[in-house]
Design a protein around this motif. Structure first.
Motif, PDB file in Angstrom:
ATOM      1  N   GLU A 145       0.855  -1.187   0.000  1.00 38.73           N
ATOM      2  CA  GLU A 145       0.000   0.000   0.000  1.00 38.73           C
ATOM      3  C   GLU A 145       0.893   1.240   0.000  1.00 38.73           C
ATOM      4  O   GLU A 145       2.037   1.198   0.465  1.00 38.73           O
ATOM      5  CB  GLU A 145      -0.890   0.028   1.241  1.00 38.73           C
ATOM      6  CG  GLU A 145      -1.921  -1.077   1.273  1.00 38.73           C
ATOM      7  CD  GLU A 145      -2.784  -1.024   2.524  1.00 38.73           C
ATOM      8  OE1 GLU A 145      -3.991  -1.231   2.410  1.00 38.73           O
ATOM      9  OE2 GLU A 145      -2.254  -0.768   3.623  1.00 38.73           O
ATOM     10  N   LEU A 146       0.319   2.344  -0.476  1.00 38.36           N
ATOM     11  CA  LEU A 146       1.058   3.607  -0.479  1.00 38.36           C
ATOM     12  C   LEU A 146       1.644   3.913   0.896  1.00 38.36           C
ATOM     13  O   LEU A 146       2.770   4.382   1.029  1.00 38.36           O
ATOM     14  CB  LEU A 146       0.106   4.741  -0.899  1.00 38.36           C
ATOM     15  CG  LEU A 146       0.743   6.114  -0.861  1.00 38.36           C
ATOM     16  CD1 LEU A 146       1.213   6.525  -2.235  1.00 38.36           C
ATOM     17  CD2 LEU A 146      -0.180   7.152  -0.285  1.00 38.36           C
ATOM     18  N   LYS A 147       0.859   3.638   1.953  1.00 36.67           N
ATOM     19  CA  LYS A 147       1.274   3.999   3.313  1.00 36.67           C
ATOM     20  C   LYS A 147       2.590   3.327   3.719  1.00 36.67           C
ATOM     21  O   LYS A 147       3.285   3.819   4.599  1.00 36.67           O
ATOM     22  CB  LYS A 147       0.178   3.668   4.328  1.00 36.67           C
ATOM     23  CG  LYS A 147      -0.018   2.212   4.631  1.00 36.67           C
ATOM     24  CD  LYS A 147      -0.993   2.046   5.777  1.00 36.67           C
ATOM     25  CE  LYS A 147      -1.343   0.597   6.038  1.00 36.67           C
ATOM     26  NZ  LYS A 147      -0.212  -0.285   6.316  1.00 36.67           N
ATOM     27  N   ASP A 148       2.932   2.218   3.075  1.00 40.91           N
ATOM     28  CA  ASP A 148       4.181   1.524   3.410  1.00 40.91           C
ATOM     29  C   ASP A 148       5.403   2.346   3.006  1.00 40.91           C
ATOM     30  O   ASP A 148       6.508   2.109   3.487  1.00 40.91           O
ATOM     31  CB  ASP A 148       4.251   0.167   2.689  1.00 40.91           C
ATOM     32  CG  ASP A 148       3.064  -0.727   3.019  1.00 40.91           C
ATOM     33  OD1 ASP A 148       2.534  -0.593   4.138  1.00 40.91           O
ATOM     34  OD2 ASP A 148       2.658  -1.524   2.154  1.00 40.91           O
ATOM     35  N   ARG A 149       5.230   3.283   2.080  1.00 41.51           N
ATOM     36  CA  ARG A 149       6.361   4.014   1.505  1.00 41.51           C
ATOM     37  C   ARG A 149       6.259   5.524   1.614  1.00 41.51           C
ATOM     38  O   ARG A 149       7.225   6.230   1.338  1.00 41.51           O
ATOM     39  CB  ARG A 149       6.496   3.634   0.013  1.00 41.51           C
ATOM     40  CG  ARG A 149       6.858   2.194  -0.174  1.00 41.51           C
ATOM     41  CD  ARG A 149       8.270   1.979   0.302  1.00 41.51           C
ATOM     42  NE  ARG A 149       8.564   0.572   0.517  1.00 41.51           N
ATOM     43  CZ  ARG A 149       9.727   0.149   0.972  1.00 41.51           C
ATOM     44  NH1 ARG A 149      10.679   1.003   1.255  1.00 41.51           N
ATOM     45  NH2 ARG A 149       9.931  -1.129   1.171  1.00 41.51           N
ATOM     46  N   MET A 150       5.073   6.043   1.958  1.00 43.21           N
ATOM     47  CA  MET A 150       4.916   7.501   2.000  1.00 43.21           C
ATOM     48  C   MET A 150       5.429   8.066   3.322  1.00 43.21           C
ATOM     49  O   MET A 150       5.156   7.521   4.380  1.00 43.21           O
ATOM     50  CB  MET A 150       3.434   7.869   1.837  1.00 43.21           C
ATOM     51  CG  MET A 150       3.264   9.333   1.519  1.00 43.21           C
ATOM     52  SD  MET A 150       1.574   9.901   1.745  1.00 43.21           S
ATOM     53  CE  MET A 150       1.753  10.814   3.268  1.00 43.21           C
ATOM     54  N   VAL A 151       6.179   9.169   3.234  1.00 46.26           N
ATOM     55  CA  VAL A 151       6.692   9.822   4.439  1.00 46.26           C
ATOM     56  C   VAL A 151       5.769  10.975   4.831  1.00 46.26           C
ATOM     57  O   VAL A 151       5.314  11.073   5.973  1.00 46.26           O
ATOM     58  CB  VAL A 151       8.116  10.366   4.187  1.00 46.26           C
ATOM     59  CG1 VAL A 151       8.654  11.074   5.425  1.00 46.26           C
ATOM     60  CG2 VAL A 151       9.043   9.255   3.752  1.00 46.26           C
TER      61      VAL A 151
END
Ligand code: FAD
Ligand code: NAP
Length: 344
Positions: A134-140
């Motif tokens: 998911e995006l949340k795994d990589r978004m800061v």
């Protein structure tokens, strides 16, 4: 300077290709043009809709406000160390092209999200996900402009309150912010995610082991599986999965399992169970169903298509029929995934 166009045709700016007009339309390429758009909307008392690739919206009718088409471009490496690279990406960049760019630069972690249509700026809205990433795994963090105040704000990943295909931008902060850029932390060393059987099969691996499989191979596998299974919106208009996979409690799952022994389901960390909505719809008899101009895709029942260029109202009427039938058959509520404008 921003150019405001009245009564603007949106049919080619939504991948479902439903006919709809915006009261006004403006394309914006920088923060100054966004601020001009906010001023224009305030002067004319118009609601604002930020539009990216139009791949996750259903226009239920004409939009009675200002559509702000996000065209901000640019990919800026911010920092790096031995393990990671930090990169800031403007909201108008194409998501898939950004993923490909990362692979070319040797930055890993987004390969499972290859070929998802749309823009980088829309990706946090529903915390895009595919094949176990998911995006949340990589978004800061992300930068945005508050539509109410015109002020620039920063949201950390925590502040976005991400969950399954969901974020604060679909709830309390719905349609309140224009996202201008998203910052990611990516890996220099590959650590591929191969949890999904369809990927394992395509890559001929026997389980979720990383082995010698490279992120580039994962991206190729994702792309080829998706191209085989999903209708290309350029040929058959669609908005991807029309419904979210429902997450139900264990007791309800146990009862359903007694009635449907081949039910496809995945246990969640919180003790609840995710059902494959595509399976529910398929086994309720909808796969391949044609309803005038609109239809249920013959390969993936989760996708509603618009081969006859029907209206958003026709698409939503078919979605309602499916929702009612799934509720009657399984006692499970389906939730529509794309955003509906004007909202119903
Ligand atoms: P749009 O449709 O333009 O907008 C969607 C929402 O985001 C709207 O509410 C809009 O107001 C808001 N928005 C857009 N840009 C901004 C911005 N800059 N600031 C604030 N709000 C903004 N999704 C997945 O999660 N996983 C998948 O695997 C996947 N596969 C798909 C396959 C197909 C064939 C299709 C058609 C869709 C698929 N989707 C998938 C859904 C869709 O691609 C994603 O949700 C994508 O992030 C939408 O991007 P977009 O730019 O097209 O957004
Ligand atoms: P699939 O691989 O055939 O899997 C069917 C369903 O089972 C998916 O919905 C998936 O859930 C779930 N699933 C499969 N393996 C799983 C595992 N190991 N753990 C947890 N859940 C598992 O699905 P598909 O239709 O071909 O889609 C492949 C991926 O692309 C999925 O992640 C899907 O969400 C994504 N996709 C999304 C859209 C969209 O518009 N949102 C459109 C096309 C594809 P999840 O959906 O929760 O992953």
């Amino acid at each position: 300077m921003a150019l405001f166009l009245p009564e603007f045709d949106l049919q080619r700016f939504n991948t479902l290709a439903v006919p709809a007009r915006a009261r006004f339309y403006v394309a914006v390429s920088n923060a100054q043009e966004i601020r001009e758009a906010l001023t224009f909307a305030e002067q004319h008392q118009l609601p604002i809709l930020a539009l990216g690739g139009g791949s996750n919206v259903v226009f239920s009718g004409d939009y009675p406000g200002l559509v702000v088409h996000i065209k901000l471009r640019g990919i800026v490496p911010l920092d790096e160390d031995d393990a990671s690279v930090w990169v800031r990406v403007a909201a108008g960049e194409n998501w898939h092209e950004f993923v490909q760019h990362c692979l070319m630069m040797g930055c890993y972690g987004l390969e499972n999200l290859s070929l998802i249509p749309g823009s980088v700026g829309a990706a946090p809205i529903q915390n895009i996900g595919a094949y176990g990433v998911e995006l949340k795994d990589r978004m800061v963090e992300l930068s945005a402009i508050d539509i109410r105040s015109g002020l620039s704000v920063t949201f950390t990943a925590e502040g976005c309150d991400f969950s399954y295909r969901d974020s604060v931008f679909k709830r309390s902060a719905r349609d309140r912010y224009i996202i201008t850029s998203v910052t990611f932390k990516l890996d220099r060393h590959a650590n591929v995610v191969l949890d999904y059987p369809s990927l394992q099969q395509r890559l001929n691996t026997s389980g979720p082991t990383t082995g010698t499989i490279t992120p580039e191979q994962v991206a190729s596998a994702v792309i080829s599986v998706r191209q085989e299974k999903l209708p290309d919106p350029a040929e058959i208009p669609n908005a991807g999965s029309f419904f979210k996979n429902p997450i139900i409690d264990a007791a309800q799952y146990a009862l359903l399992r007694q009635r449907f022994s081949d039910l496809v389901a995945y246990p969640q960390a919180n003790g609840r169970v995710k059902l494959a909505a595509g399976w529910l719809i398929d086994h309720a008899g909808w796969r391949g169903y044609r309803d005038g101009e609109v239809a249920v895709n013959a390969k993936q029942a989760l996708v509603i298509t618009n081969p006859g260029r029907g209206t958003g109202a026709q698409v939503l009427a078919l979605a309602d029929k499916i929702t009612r039938s799934v509720q009657q058959r399984y006692g499970v509520d389906l939730e529509i995934e794309p955003r509906v404008y004007p909202s119903r």
